[in-house]
Motif scaffolding. Structure first.
Motif, PDB file in Angstrom:
ATOM      1  N   LEU A 189      45.428  47.647  53.347  1.00 15.18           N
ATOM      2  CA  LEU A 189      45.363  49.107  53.504  1.00 15.18           C
ATOM      3  C   LEU A 189      43.678  49.420  53.931  1.00 15.18           C
ATOM      4  CD1 LEU A 189      47.348  50.805  50.962  1.00 15.18           C
ATOM      5  CD2 LEU A 189      48.127  49.779  53.327  1.00 15.18           C
ATOM      6  N   LEU A 190      43.480  50.020  54.767  1.00 12.90           N
ATOM      7  CA  LEU A 190      41.862  50.976  54.880  1.00 12.90           C
ATOM      8  C   LEU A 190      42.195  52.401  54.491  1.00 12.90           C
ATOM      9  CD1 LEU A 190      39.135  50.481  55.650  1.00 12.90           C
ATOM     10  CD2 LEU A 190      39.758  51.615  57.967  1.00 12.90           C
ATOM     11  N   LEU A 191      41.433  52.741  53.338  1.00 15.16           N
ATOM     12  CA  LEU A 191      41.564  54.037  52.709  1.00 15.16           C
ATOM     13  C   LEU A 191      40.315  54.686  53.102  1.00 15.16           C
ATOM     14  CD1 LEU A 191      43.971  52.788  50.963  1.00 15.16           C
ATOM     15  CD2 LEU A 191      43.204  54.137  49.316  1.00 15.16           C
ATOM     16  N   SER A 192      40.607  55.993  53.602  1.00 17.13           N
ATOM     17  CA  SER A 192      39.413  56.977  53.966  1.00 17.13           C
ATOM     18  C   SER A 192      39.422  58.159  53.576  1.00 17.13           C
ATOM     19  CB  SER A 192      39.207  57.004  55.542  1.00 17.13           C
ATOM     20  OG  SER A 192      39.044  55.774  55.989  1.00 17.13           O
ATOM     21  N   GLN A 193      38.281  59.029  53.457  1.00 19.81           N
ATOM     22  CA  GLN A 193      38.316  60.397  53.068  1.00 19.81           C
ATOM     23  C   GLN A 193      38.240  61.150  54.320  1.00 19.81           C
ATOM     24  OE1 GLN A 193      35.122  60.171  50.148  1.00 19.81           O
ATOM     25  NE2 GLN A 193      36.507  61.272  48.771  1.00 19.81           N
ATOM     26  N   PRO A 194      39.473  61.906  54.747  1.00 23.20           N
ATOM     27  CA  PRO A 194      39.478  62.540  55.950  1.00 23.20           C
ATOM     28  C   PRO A 194      38.966  64.065  55.830  1.00 23.20           C
ATOM     29  CG  PRO A 194      41.821  62.611  54.878  1.00 23.20           C
ATOM     30  CD  PRO A 194      40.659  61.727  54.000  1.00 23.20           C
ATOM     31  N   SER A 195      38.532  64.374  54.934  1.00 22.63           N
ATOM     32  CA  SER A 195      38.273  65.727  54.669  1.00 22.63           C
ATOM     33  C   SER A 195      36.923  66.129  54.220  1.00 22.63           C
ATOM     34  CB  SER A 195      39.218  66.768  54.200  1.00 22.63           C
ATOM     35  OG  SER A 195      39.125  68.006  54.216  1.00 22.63           O
ATOM     36  N   LYS A 196      36.860  65.787  52.847  1.00 30.34           N
ATOM     37  CA  LYS A 196      35.663  65.926  52.260  1.00 30.34           C
ATOM     38  C   LYS A 196      35.171  64.600  51.583  1.00 30.34           C
ATOM     39  CE  LYS A 196      35.580  69.290  49.498  1.00 30.34           C
ATOM     40  NZ  LYS A 196      35.658  70.428  48.097  1.00 30.34           N
ATOM     41  N   ARG A 197      34.002  64.323  51.682  1.00 30.18           N
ATOM     42  CA  ARG A 197      33.146  63.161  51.068  1.00 30.18           C
ATOM     43  C   ARG A 197      32.997  63.293  49.347  1.00 30.18           C
ATOM     44  NH1 ARG A 197      34.974  62.561  55.251  1.00 30.18           N
ATOM     45  NH2 ARG A 197      33.621  61.797  57.271  1.00 30.18           N
ATOM     46  N   GLY A 198      32.915  62.086  48.626  1.00 33.78           N
ATOM     47  CA  GLY A 198      32.654  62.265  47.208  1.00 33.78           C
ATOM     48  C   GLY A 198      33.667  62.297  46.302  1.00 33.78           C
ATOM     49  N   ASP A 199      33.508  62.652  45.095  1.00 33.92           N
ATOM     50  CA  ASP A 199      34.587  62.416  44.078  1.00 33.92           C
ATOM     51  C   ASP A 199      35.536  63.701  44.308  1.00 33.92           C
ATOM     52  OD1 ASP A 199      33.046  60.557  42.883  1.00 33.92           O
ATOM     53  OD2 ASP A 199      32.088  61.789  41.339  1.00 33.92           O
ATOM     54  N   GLN A 200      35.457  64.721  44.865  1.00 31.61           N
ATOM     55  CA  GLN A 200      36.139  65.552  45.213  1.00 31.61           C
ATOM     56  C   GLN A 200      36.998  65.594  46.254  1.00 31.61           C
ATOM     57  OE1 GLN A 200      36.724  67.831  42.509  1.00 31.61           O
ATOM     58  NE2 GLN A 200      35.380  66.382  41.563  1.00 31.61           N
ATOM     59  N   GLY A 201      36.696  64.510  47.111  1.00 33.89           N
ATOM     60  CA  GLY A 201      37.253  64.403  48.500  1.00 33.89           C
ATOM     61  C   GLY A 201      38.911  63.472  48.294  1.00 33.89           C
ATOM     62  N   ILE A 202      39.759  63.976  48.865  1.00 28.85           N
ATOM     63  CA  ILE A 202      41.171  63.301  49.192  1.00 28.85           C
ATOM     64  C   ILE A 202      41.095  62.016  49.785  1.00 28.85           C
ATOM     65  CG2 ILE A 202      42.448  65.398  48.773  1.00 28.85           C
ATOM     66  CD1 ILE A 202      43.229  64.984  51.833  1.00 28.85           C
ATOM     67  N   TRP A 203      41.841  61.100  49.412  1.00 31.26           N
ATOM     68  CA  TRP A 203      41.851  59.635  50.166  1.00 31.26           C
ATOM     69  C   TRP A 203      43.172  59.817  50.864  1.00 31.26           C
ATOM     70  CZ3 TRP A 203      37.914  56.062  50.436  1.00 31.26           C
ATOM     71  CH2 TRP A 203      37.052  56.484  49.584  1.00 31.26           C
ATOM     72  N   ALA A 204      43.149  58.860  52.021  1.00 31.59           N
ATOM     73  CA  ALA A 204      44.288  58.620  52.706  1.00 31.59           C
ATOM     74  C   ALA A 204      44.469  57.289  53.390  1.00 31.59           C
ATOM     75  CB  ALA A 204      44.262  59.872  53.813  1.00 31.59           C
ATOM     76  N   VAL A 205      45.767  56.785  53.622  1.00 26.17           N
ATOM     77  CA  VAL A 205      45.511  55.525  54.257  1.00 26.17           C
ATOM     78  C   VAL A 205      45.377  55.799  55.777  1.00 26.17           C
ATOM     79  CG1 VAL A 205      46.985  53.416  54.944  1.00 26.17           C
ATOM     80  CG2 VAL A 205      46.906  54.288  52.623  1.00 26.17           C
TER      81      VAL A 205
END
Length: 403
Positions: A189-205
């Motif tokens: 899988l490739l996970l990315s942060q689609p909305s916000k970067r850093g510790d407070q950003g959600i992750w998505a496949v």
């Protein structure tokens, strides 16, 4: 640029096909003067020319546009705006009885439709100063062209294939997650942060890839655009409503279970943090067990019948298959549920290894010829082999020890 749906009728005679095939109708109009309708007409004429080369006994006597309308527009993918136009048409053959339509193509009341093996086409245009430029087509069979998220993913795949976009939906930090499928193959899988970067950003496949190099894009089940969809999920995490997407491990496990329908345990996952797009581009390597067939000295391919090796520790799997310990006198069971010979490529770098009878527990490297000659001695049951593969290519073939 917004245009209302255009419905028009084009009458084609055989004498006009030669003029249409040069690219511009009549060969007199300048590129900058072409409209979306002109490009659609060229597209249909190219198909007519192809069909008549494939069916020399069939003449296309006329064509008719059923629907031609803009269905989507995106301004953030390229420097210029991009639009998708849905196209439906009918072609009239002089003798429908002579048609031999390949898979995917259709005829309705004797008229050839726009359908192909990949579904229905939609034309892609970019715009510079409101002037359209035809870029190609995307297909309904490969994409969801009915909703914004699916339309955007279709265009991303299209432009990535042309090298106009990087192979990532969201830039920034990535995490690579390797996991086994129930078949034994390794995928990632490739996970990315689609909305916000850093510790407070959600992750998505955003996408995943199998050991054969096939890449699959994740398309969220939403009527919103990708940015709006992930922004709402980020808001839920910010407000504390749902913080599960802040943990990439949870995101990966949930995706493998719910989206791929695969069993998964945490100890089987390999998390690669600070991964790059280049890391994901490398197909995962898998180790498979099965029987090698059709291996010849002068051939660069082989077939492989994959099996499952069960031991007494696989109690849940044994129970589901109704296999008892009485059927495992040697402490193992080779399950060959489906005798399927999958083709694989061999290269000059493929390594061949046999059990070293002089050094128990060891294997030795041999030539391809020696490997073939060794297995030629078996007329009935031949030992299984493990193969290490990726991108349909075999890196290592190793004889498997059978107690």
């Amino acid at each position: 640029m917004y245009r209302k749906p255009v419905f028009w009728v084009v009458l084609l005679c055989i004498a006009g096909l030669a003029a249409a095939s040069i690219g511009l109708l009549g060969g007199t109009r300048q590129h900058a003067e072409l409209t979306e309708e002109d490009y659609a007409r060229q597209y249909i004429n190219r198909n007519i020319k192809q069909y008549q080369s494939e069916w020399p006994d069939v003449r296309i006597t006329d064509s008719r546009i059923i629907t031609f309308e803009k269905t989507a527009e995106f301004d953030h993918l390229l420097a210029a705006p991009v639009q998708i136009w849905r196209l439906e048409y009918r072609l009239t053959p002089d003798d429908p009885g002579k048609l031999m339509l390949p898979g995917g193509m259709q005829a309705i009341d004797g008229l050839i439709t726009e359908d192909g093996s990949m579904g229905k086409p939609a034309l892609v245009f970019s715009y510079q100063d409101s002037v359209p430029e035809y870029l190609g087509e995307v297909w309904s069979g490969e994409n969801d062209l009915t909703r914004p998220a699916g339309q955007e993913m279709a265009l991303r795949k299209f432009f990535e294939g042309k090298g106009q976009l990087p192979h990532e939906t969201f830039s920034g930090s990535h995490i690579l997650v390797k996991f086994p499928l129930s078949t034994g193959e390794t995928s990632q899988l490739l996970l990315s942060q689609p909305s916000k970067r850093g510790d407070q950003g959600i992750w998505a496949v955003e996408r995943w890839k199998d050991t054969r190099g096939n890449e699959y894009y994740h398309r969220p089940n939403t009527e919103e655009t990708l940015s709006a969809y992930y922004a709402s999920l980020q808001t839920m995490a910010d407000q504390g409503t749902d913080k599960s997407l802040l943990d990439p491990l949870q995101v990966a496990i949930q995706y493998i279970k719910s989206e791929l329908g695969q069993p998964v345990s945490r100890d089987k996952l390999v998390m690669v943090y600070q991964a790059t797009v280049a890391d994901f581009a490398v197909s995962p390597e898998s180790s498979l067990l099965g029987y090698v067939t059709d291996l010849a000295l002068d051939s660069d391919t082989m077939n492989f019948d994959q099996v499952e090796w069960l031991t007494l520790e696989d109690k849940d799997r044994m129970k589901s298959l109704n296999i008892t310990e009485d059927q495992m006198p040697g402490g193992f069971y080779i399950l060959n549920k489906y005798a399927v010979n999958d083709p694989y490529k061999l290269t000059a770098e493929t390594q061949y290894k046999l059990i070293d009878r002089d050094n128990p527990g060891s294997v030795k490297s041999v030539s391809k010829q020696e490997f073939i000659e060794y297995f030629q001695q078996f007329t009935g049951f031949a030992p299984p082999c493990s193969i290490t593969v990726s991108n349909y290519a075999v890196h290592i073939i190793t004889e498997q020890y059978v107690p």
